[in-house]
Design a protein around this motif. Sequence first.
Motif, PDB file in Angstrom:
ATOM      1  N   SER A  43       0.754  -1.999   0.186  1.00  7.66           N
ATOM      2  CA  SER A  43      -0.162   0.038   0.161  1.00  7.66           C
ATOM      3  C   SER A  43       0.969   1.426  -0.154  1.00  7.66           C
ATOM      4  N   CYS A  44       2.052   1.230   0.666  1.00  7.00           N
ATOM      5  CA  CYS A  44       2.605   2.252   1.177  1.00  7.00           C
ATOM      6  C   CYS A  44       3.785   2.771  -0.138  1.00  7.00           C
ATOM      7  N   ARG A  45       4.020   1.278  -1.355  1.00 11.15           N
ATOM      8  CA  ARG A  45       4.463   1.573  -2.467  1.00 11.15           C
ATOM      9  C   ARG A  45       3.644   1.798  -3.444  1.00 11.15           C
ATOM     10  N   SER A  92       0.818   4.449  -2.832  1.00 10.37           N
ATOM     11  CA  SER A  92       0.752   5.726  -2.240  1.00 10.37           C
ATOM     12  C   SER A  92       2.039   6.728  -2.757  1.00 10.37           C
ATOM     13  N   ARG A  93       3.454   5.645  -2.807  1.00  8.73           N
ATOM     14  CA  ARG A  93       4.458   6.583  -4.014  1.00  8.73           C
ATOM     15  C   ARG A  93       4.466   6.810  -5.286  1.00  8.73           C
ATOM     16  N   PRO A 121      -3.917   5.660  -0.747  1.00  8.53           N
ATOM     17  CA  PRO A 121      -4.366   4.261   0.313  1.00  8.53           C
ATOM     18  C   PRO A 121      -5.223   4.140   0.412  1.00  8.53           C
TER      19      PRO A 121
END
Length: 133
Positions: A116-118, A120-121, A129
Amino acid sequence: MTVTAEYDENNRGIYRTLGAIAGLALMALSVGTFMNFFGVDVRAYILAVYYFAFGFFLFLSEIGVPYFRRTVLLGTKFGKTAYLIFIGVLCLEKSAWQAITGAYCLFVALVYMIASCRESRTSSNSAAPHIRV
């Protein structure tokens, strides 16, 4: 599409497989609790019902049942992360099987959190997210 987004697209099946195994493990833990008729208290039976329900819902969302893909909790990586953290902490109990299942759920939650963080980046959307899985 960036390299990271392509990597996550290619590994979507791995995420779903990990989640489906977590759901099956929760259901197996529940059935195992019900098979042990002696030496188990009422609280364990109540938790076993919840383990089965949570595992069943997680499994259905991972195999792609349309109803669960539309929900915020099980339809996004962020929601599944929160769901798996809750279940994983709930499973950390006395039994070794519960601890193993809880640790596995927390591991899958970590994998979903990183994915999810990847995403969102790499996404320019402010609601990153909540990207549907």
